[in-house]
Design a protein around this motif. Structure first.
Motif, PDB file in Angstrom:
ATOM      1  N   LEU A  54      49.859  43.823  36.629  1.00 42.55           N
ATOM      2  CA  LEU A  54      48.699  44.369  37.333  1.00 42.55           C
ATOM      3  C   LEU A  54      49.125  45.257  38.509  1.00 42.55           C
ATOM      4  O   LEU A  54      48.546  46.320  38.743  1.00 42.55           O
ATOM      5  CB  LEU A  54      47.795  43.235  37.838  1.00 42.55           C
ATOM      6  CG  LEU A  54      47.007  42.490  36.765  1.00 42.55           C
ATOM      7  CD1 LEU A  54      46.444  41.188  37.319  1.00 42.55           C
ATOM      8  CD2 LEU A  54      45.898  43.366  36.200  1.00 42.55           C
ATOM      9  N   ARG A  55      50.162  44.823  39.228  1.00 42.40           N
ATOM     10  CA  ARG A  55      50.637  45.594  40.382  1.00 42.40           C
ATOM     11  C   ARG A  55      51.291  46.896  39.943  1.00 42.40           C
ATOM     12  O   ARG A  55      51.020  47.961  40.501  1.00 42.40           O
ATOM     13  CB  ARG A  55      51.622  44.750  41.206  1.00 42.40           C
ATOM     14  CG  ARG A  55      52.063  45.422  42.501  1.00 42.40           C
ATOM     15  CD  ARG A  55      53.002  44.549  43.309  1.00 42.40           C
ATOM     16  NE  ARG A  55      54.062  43.908  42.539  1.00 42.40           N
ATOM     17  CZ  ARG A  55      55.165  44.528  42.114  1.00 42.40           C
ATOM     18  NH1 ARG A  55      55.374  45.779  42.362  1.00 42.40           N
ATOM     19  NH2 ARG A  55      56.075  43.846  41.432  1.00 42.40           N
ATOM     20  N   LEU A  56      52.156  46.843  38.926  1.00 42.65           N
ATOM     21  CA  LEU A  56      52.848  48.043  38.453  1.00 42.65           C
ATOM     22  C   LEU A  56      51.886  49.095  37.911  1.00 42.65           C
ATOM     23  O   LEU A  56      52.179  50.290  37.951  1.00 42.65           O
ATOM     24  CB  LEU A  56      53.884  47.685  37.388  1.00 42.65           C
ATOM     25  CG  LEU A  56      55.127  46.962  37.886  1.00 42.65           C
ATOM     26  CD1 LEU A  56      56.023  46.550  36.722  1.00 42.65           C
ATOM     27  CD2 LEU A  56      55.896  47.810  38.875  1.00 42.65           C
ATOM     28  N   ASN A  57      50.750  48.655  37.422  1.00 46.80           N
ATOM     29  CA  ASN A  57      49.744  49.593  36.910  1.00 46.80           C
ATOM     30  C   ASN A  57      48.709  49.971  37.965  1.00 46.80           C
ATOM     31  O   ASN A  57      47.698  50.589  37.649  1.00 46.80           O
ATOM     32  CB  ASN A  57      49.084  49.030  35.656  1.00 46.80           C
ATOM     33  CG  ASN A  57      50.015  49.171  34.467  1.00 46.80           C
ATOM     34  OD1 ASN A  57      50.216  50.268  33.969  1.00 46.80           O
ATOM     35  ND2 ASN A  57      50.617  48.078  34.039  1.00 46.80           N
ATOM     36  N   GLY A  58      48.961  49.591  39.209  1.00 47.28           N
ATOM     37  CA  GLY A  58      48.114  50.033  40.310  1.00 47.28           C
ATOM     38  C   GLY A  58      46.762  49.364  40.404  1.00 47.28           C
ATOM     39  O   GLY A  58      45.854  49.876  41.062  1.00 47.28           O
ATOM     40  N   LEU A  59      46.611  48.199  39.784  1.00 47.56           N
ATOM     41  CA  LEU A  59      45.323  47.519  39.801  1.00 47.56           C
ATOM     42  C   LEU A  59      45.203  46.513  40.942  1.00 47.56           C
ATOM     43  O   LEU A  59      44.091  46.215  41.387  1.00 47.56           O
ATOM     44  CB  LEU A  59      45.077  46.832  38.453  1.00 47.56           C
ATOM     45  CG  LEU A  59      45.000  47.813  37.272  1.00 47.56           C
ATOM     46  CD1 LEU A  59      45.122  47.067  35.950  1.00 47.56           C
ATOM     47  CD2 LEU A  59      43.725  48.629  37.328  1.00 47.56           C
ATOM     48  N   VAL A  60      46.333  45.991  41.406  1.00 49.26           N
ATOM     49  CA  VAL A  60      46.315  45.064  42.544  1.00 49.26           C
ATOM     50  C   VAL A  60      47.375  45.477  43.560  1.00 49.26           C
ATOM     51  O   VAL A  60      48.315  46.199  43.255  1.00 49.26           O
ATOM     52  CB  VAL A  60      46.551  43.582  42.125  1.00 49.26           C
ATOM     53  CG1 VAL A  60      45.480  43.101  41.172  1.00 49.26           C
ATOM     54  CG2 VAL A  60      47.919  43.372  41.546  1.00 49.26           C
ATOM     55  N   LYS A  61      47.174  44.971  44.781  1.00 49.10           N
ATOM     56  CA  LYS A  61      48.142  45.163  45.861  1.00 49.10           C
ATOM     57  C   LYS A  61      48.678  43.787  46.231  1.00 49.10           C
ATOM     58  O   LYS A  61      48.003  42.781  46.011  1.00 49.10           O
ATOM     59  CB  LYS A  61      47.479  45.775  47.097  1.00 49.10           C
ATOM     60  CG  LYS A  61      46.823  47.113  46.872  1.00 49.10           C
ATOM     61  CD  LYS A  61      46.231  47.664  48.143  1.00 49.10           C
ATOM     62  CE  LYS A  61      45.023  46.853  48.558  1.00 49.10           C
ATOM     63  NZ  LYS A  61      44.293  47.414  49.692  1.00 49.10           N
ATOM     64  N   GLU A  62      49.869  43.766  46.808  1.00 50.15           N
ATOM     65  CA  GLU A  62      50.403  42.492  47.263  1.00 50.15           C
ATOM     66  C   GLU A  62      50.731  42.563  48.743  1.00 50.15           C
ATOM     67  O   GLU A  62      51.021  43.628  49.275  1.00 50.15           O
ATOM     68  CB  GLU A  62      51.631  42.070  46.455  1.00 50.15           C
ATOM     69  CG  GLU A  62      52.874  42.866  46.707  1.00 50.15           C
ATOM     70  CD  GLU A  62      54.077  42.330  45.939  1.00 50.15           C
ATOM     71  OE1 GLU A  62      53.926  41.533  45.007  1.00 50.15           O
ATOM     72  OE2 GLU A  62      55.183  42.737  46.297  1.00 50.15           O
ATOM     73  N   ARG A  63      50.648  41.393  49.383  1.00 44.73           N
ATOM     74  CA  ARG A  63      50.956  41.274  50.808  1.00 44.73           C
ATOM     75  C   ARG A  63      51.744  39.984  50.979  1.00 44.73           C
ATOM     76  O   ARG A  63      51.361  38.938  50.448  1.00 44.73           O
ATOM     77  CB  ARG A  63      49.642  41.221  51.595  1.00 44.73           C
ATOM     78  CG  ARG A  63      49.790  40.926  53.072  1.00 44.73           C
ATOM     79  CD  ARG A  63      48.425  40.852  53.744  1.00 44.73           C
ATOM     80  NE  ARG A  63      47.651  39.673  53.368  1.00 44.73           N
ATOM     81  CZ  ARG A  63      47.811  38.452  53.901  1.00 44.73           C
ATOM     82  NH1 ARG A  63      48.742  38.225  54.813  1.00 44.73           N
ATOM     83  NH2 ARG A  63      47.038  37.438  53.519  1.00 44.73           N
ATOM     84  N   ARG A  64      52.839  40.071  51.701  1.00 43.64           N
ATOM     85  CA  ARG A  64      53.656  38.874  51.935  1.00 43.64           C
ATOM     86  C   ARG A  64      53.358  38.295  53.309  1.00 43.64           C
ATOM     87  O   ARG A  64      53.201  39.018  54.273  1.00 43.64           O
ATOM     88  CB  ARG A  64      55.135  39.201  51.818  1.00 43.64           C
ATOM     89  CG  ARG A  64      55.523  39.597  50.407  1.00 43.64           C
ATOM     90  CD  ARG A  64      57.021  39.469  50.194  1.00 43.64           C
ATOM     91  NE  ARG A  64      57.358  39.809  48.841  1.00 43.64           N
ATOM     92  CZ  ARG A  64      57.435  38.940  47.849  1.00 43.64           C
ATOM     93  NH1 ARG A  64      57.213  37.674  48.060  1.00 43.64           N
ATOM     94  NH2 ARG A  64      57.753  39.333  46.640  1.00 43.64           N
ATOM     95  N   GLU A  65      53.283  36.969  53.333  1.00 43.79           N
ATOM     96  CA  GLU A  65      53.112  36.242  54.584  1.00 43.79           C
ATOM     97  C   GLU A  65      54.023  35.031  54.513  1.00 43.79           C
ATOM     98  O   GLU A  65      53.720  34.066  53.803  1.00 43.79           O
ATOM     99  CB  GLU A  65      51.649  35.818  54.751  1.00 43.79           C
ATOM    100  CG  GLU A  65      51.369  35.168  56.091  1.00 43.79           C
ATOM    101  CD  GLU A  65      49.904  34.811  56.245  1.00 43.79           C
ATOM    102  OE1 GLU A  65      49.631  33.616  56.512  1.00 43.79           O
ATOM    103  OE2 GLU A  65      49.059  35.704  56.086  1.00 43.79           O
ATOM    104  N   GLY A  66      55.154  35.107  55.201  1.00 44.90           N
ATOM    105  CA  GLY A  66      56.142  34.044  55.102  1.00 44.90           C
ATOM    106  C   GLY A  66      56.668  33.964  53.681  1.00 44.90           C
ATOM    107  O   GLY A  66      57.037  34.966  53.082  1.00 44.90           O
TER     108      GLY A  66
END
Length: 107
Positions: A54-66
């Protein structure tokens, strides 16, 4: 032709029931892998593979927290604007999510 290939990959990504369920869940809130693992009843690597696609196809974004990674919809993707209204709300998934312990309670 490159734009057409990207569109083909996006549609292939959307051709999976689990990924459509994920997009339906993300429609209302940001979620971490462990939330999705609980709702979908699949392994952490399984969820991660779906999220990667999903991320590689630009449908979702990711955010890291710890140590946790949180996912949200990529609202800049015009395909999502068209497809989201077609994805039904799955009440059983929503109920499971409301009872999921969440990542911060896991060690």
């Amino acid at each position: 032709m490159e734009g057409l290939e990207h569109l083909v990959e996006e549609f292939k990504t959307l051709g999976d029931k689990t990924r459509l369920r994920i997009l339906g869940l993300l429609r209302k809130r940001e979620l971490c892998v462990c939330d999705l693992q609980e709702v979908l009843a699949i392994s952490q690597p399984g969820v991660s593979q779906h999220m990667r696609r999903l991320r590689l196809n630009g449908l979702v974004k990711e955010r890291r927290e710890g140590q946790w990674t949180y996912y949200s919809l990529n609202e800049e993707n015009p395909l999502l604007e068209m497809i989201l209204p077609m994805i039904p709300t799955i009440e059983e998934d929503e109920k499971r999510l409301n009872h999921a312990p969440g990542c911060k309670t896991q060690k």
